[in-house]
Design a protein around this motif. Structure first.
Motif, PDB file in Angstrom:
ATOM      1  N   LEU A   7       0.714  -1.119  -0.231  1.00 39.08           N
ATOM      2  CA  LEU A   7      -0.029  -0.044   0.016  1.00 39.08           C
ATOM      3  C   LEU A   7       0.970   1.240  -0.050  1.00 39.08           C
ATOM      4  N   SER A   8       0.552   2.135  -0.991  1.00 36.07           N
ATOM      5  CA  SER A   8       1.135   3.336  -0.953  1.00 36.07           C
ATOM      6  C   SER A   8       1.096   4.209   0.423  1.00 36.07           C
ATOM      7  N   PRO A   9       1.547   5.387   0.552  1.00 35.34           N
ATOM      8  CA  PRO A   9       1.337   6.000   1.843  1.00 35.34           C
ATOM      9  C   PRO A   9       0.032   6.763   1.436  1.00 35.34           C
ATOM     10  N   LYS A  10      -0.385   7.136   0.226  1.00 35.64           N
ATOM     11  CA  LYS A  10      -1.655   7.725  -0.112  1.00 35.64           C
ATOM     12  C   LYS A  10      -2.634   6.559   0.088  1.00 35.64           C
ATOM     13  N   ALA A  11      -2.529   5.729  -0.162  1.00 32.00           N
ATOM     14  CA  ALA A  11      -3.456   4.582  -0.133  1.00 32.00           C
ATOM     15  C   ALA A  11      -3.851   4.391   1.375  1.00 32.00           C
ATOM     16  N   VAL A  12      -2.711   4.215   2.334  1.00 28.62           N
ATOM     17  CA  VAL A  12      -2.851   4.376   3.918  1.00 28.62           C
ATOM     18  C   VAL A  12      -3.751   5.254   4.249  1.00 28.62           C
ATOM     19  N   VAL A  73      -7.557   1.406  -6.589  1.00 31.87           N
ATOM     20  CA  VAL A  73      -6.590   1.529  -7.857  1.00 31.87           C
ATOM     21  C   VAL A  73      -5.196   1.280  -7.489  1.00 31.87           C
ATOM     22  N   TYR A  74      -4.864   0.417  -8.581  1.00 37.24           N
ATOM     23  CA  TYR A  74      -3.440  -0.087  -8.201  1.00 37.24           C
ATOM     24  C   TYR A  74      -2.625  -0.190  -9.618  1.00 37.24           C
ATOM     25  N   ARG A  75      -1.555  -0.185  -9.260  1.00 38.54           N
ATOM     26  CA  ARG A  75      -0.552  -0.514 -10.423  1.00 38.54           C
ATOM     27  C   ARG A  75       0.263  -1.905 -10.286  1.00 38.54           C
ATOM     28  N   VAL A  76       0.285  -2.731 -11.459  1.00 40.92           N
ATOM     29  CA  VAL A  76       0.914  -3.982 -11.711  1.00 40.92           C
ATOM     30  C   VAL A  76       2.406  -3.756 -12.137  1.00 40.92           C
ATOM     31  N   GLU A  77       3.106  -4.264 -11.170  1.00 41.69           N
ATOM     32  CA  GLU A  77       4.682  -4.063 -11.652  1.00 41.69           C
ATOM     33  C   GLU A  77       5.127  -5.618 -11.914  1.00 41.69           C
ATOM     34  N   GLU A  78       4.889  -5.820 -13.263  1.00 44.04           N
ATOM     35  CA  GLU A  78       5.287  -7.236 -13.389  1.00 44.04           C
ATOM     36  C   GLU A  78       6.789  -7.946 -13.256  1.00 44.04           C
ATOM     37  N   GLU A  79       7.755  -6.916 -13.562  1.00 41.51           N
ATOM     38  CA  GLU A  79       8.863  -7.271 -13.489  1.00 41.51           C
ATOM     39  C   GLU A  79       9.529  -7.501 -12.058  1.00 41.51           C
ATOM     40  N   LYS A  80       8.695  -6.760 -11.010  1.00 40.50           N
ATOM     41  CA  LYS A  80       9.149  -6.965  -9.658  1.00 40.50           C
ATOM     42  C   LYS A  80       8.082  -7.824  -8.864  1.00 40.50           C
ATOM     43  N   LYS A  81       6.979  -8.385  -9.665  1.00 46.00           N
ATOM     44  CA  LYS A  81       5.951  -9.312  -9.075  1.00 46.00           C
ATOM     45  C   LYS A  81       5.472  -8.561  -7.729  1.00 46.00           C
ATOM     46  N   VAL A  83       2.302  -5.480  -6.670  1.00 43.14           N
ATOM     47  CA  VAL A  83       1.002  -4.898  -7.128  1.00 43.14           C
ATOM     48  C   VAL A  83       1.257  -3.677  -6.001  1.00 43.14           C
ATOM     49  N   SER A  84       1.101  -2.637  -6.509  1.00 44.53           N
ATOM     50  CA  SER A  84       1.241  -1.163  -5.549  1.00 44.53           C
ATOM     51  C   SER A  84      -0.140  -0.725  -5.541  1.00 44.53           C
ATOM     52  N   ILE A  85      -0.861  -0.597  -4.477  1.00 41.67           N
ATOM     53  CA  ILE A  85      -2.217  -0.042  -4.188  1.00 41.67           C
ATOM     54  C   ILE A  85      -1.865   1.430  -4.089  1.00 41.67           C
ATOM     55  N   ALA A  86      -2.263   1.917  -5.060  1.00 44.36           N
ATOM     56  CA  ALA A  86      -2.224   3.721  -5.293  1.00 44.36           C
ATOM     57  C   ALA A  86      -3.130   4.571  -4.295  1.00 44.36           C
ATOM     58  N   ARG A  87      -4.710   4.044  -4.497  1.00 45.91           N
ATOM     59  CA  ARG A  87      -5.580   4.720  -3.844  1.00 45.91           C
ATOM     60  C   ARG A  87      -6.698   3.914  -3.479  1.00 45.91           C
ATOM     61  N   PHE A  88      -7.674   4.154  -2.422  1.00 41.11           N
ATOM     62  CA  PHE A  88      -8.561   3.755  -2.296  1.00 41.11           C
ATOM     63  C   PHE A  88      -9.467   4.941  -2.372  1.00 41.11           C
TER      64      PHE A  88
END
Length: 98
Positions: A7-12, A73-81, A83-88
């Motif tokens: 979870l990103s700081p914004k999502a938290v 709302v999230y971003r998939v980072e395949e190369e790093k395996k 998932v970063s949750i950007a926002r609720f």
């Protein structure tokens, strides 16, 4: 291999604000909603591309899950395996910012 979900700081901050607001009138509903949003996010470790593309962005890696009236709302980072949750994000809010 499962993806790591972070979870990103914004999502938290979003999650804390949502739960605090709802708790003003119903603490139990706030707790349940917070848990549901986190559970929905954890599902992404197994199925990172299950969500639909976010219409505001022209990027196939920026996706969303819907738990009405909220968007995860999230971003998939395949190369790093990862998932970063950007926002609720509440659907009534305008101008989604990541």
């Amino acid at each position: 291999m499962d993806y790591q979900v972070v979870l990103s700081p914004k999502a938290v901050g979003d999650l804390e604000a949502i739960v605090r607001y709802i708790a003003l009138s119903n603490a139990e509903a706030a707790r349940k909603l917070g848990q549901q949003l986190l559970e929905k996010s954890r599902e992404l470790s197994q199925f990172p591309f299950i969500g639909q593309k976010v219409p505001e962005f022209d990027d196939p890696n920026i996706r969303q899950l819907i738990l009405k009236p909220y968007r995860v709302v999230y971003r998939v980072e395949e190369e790093k395996k990862r998932v970063s949750i950007a926002r609720f994000w509440h659907s009534a809010q305008e101008n989604l910012e990541l």
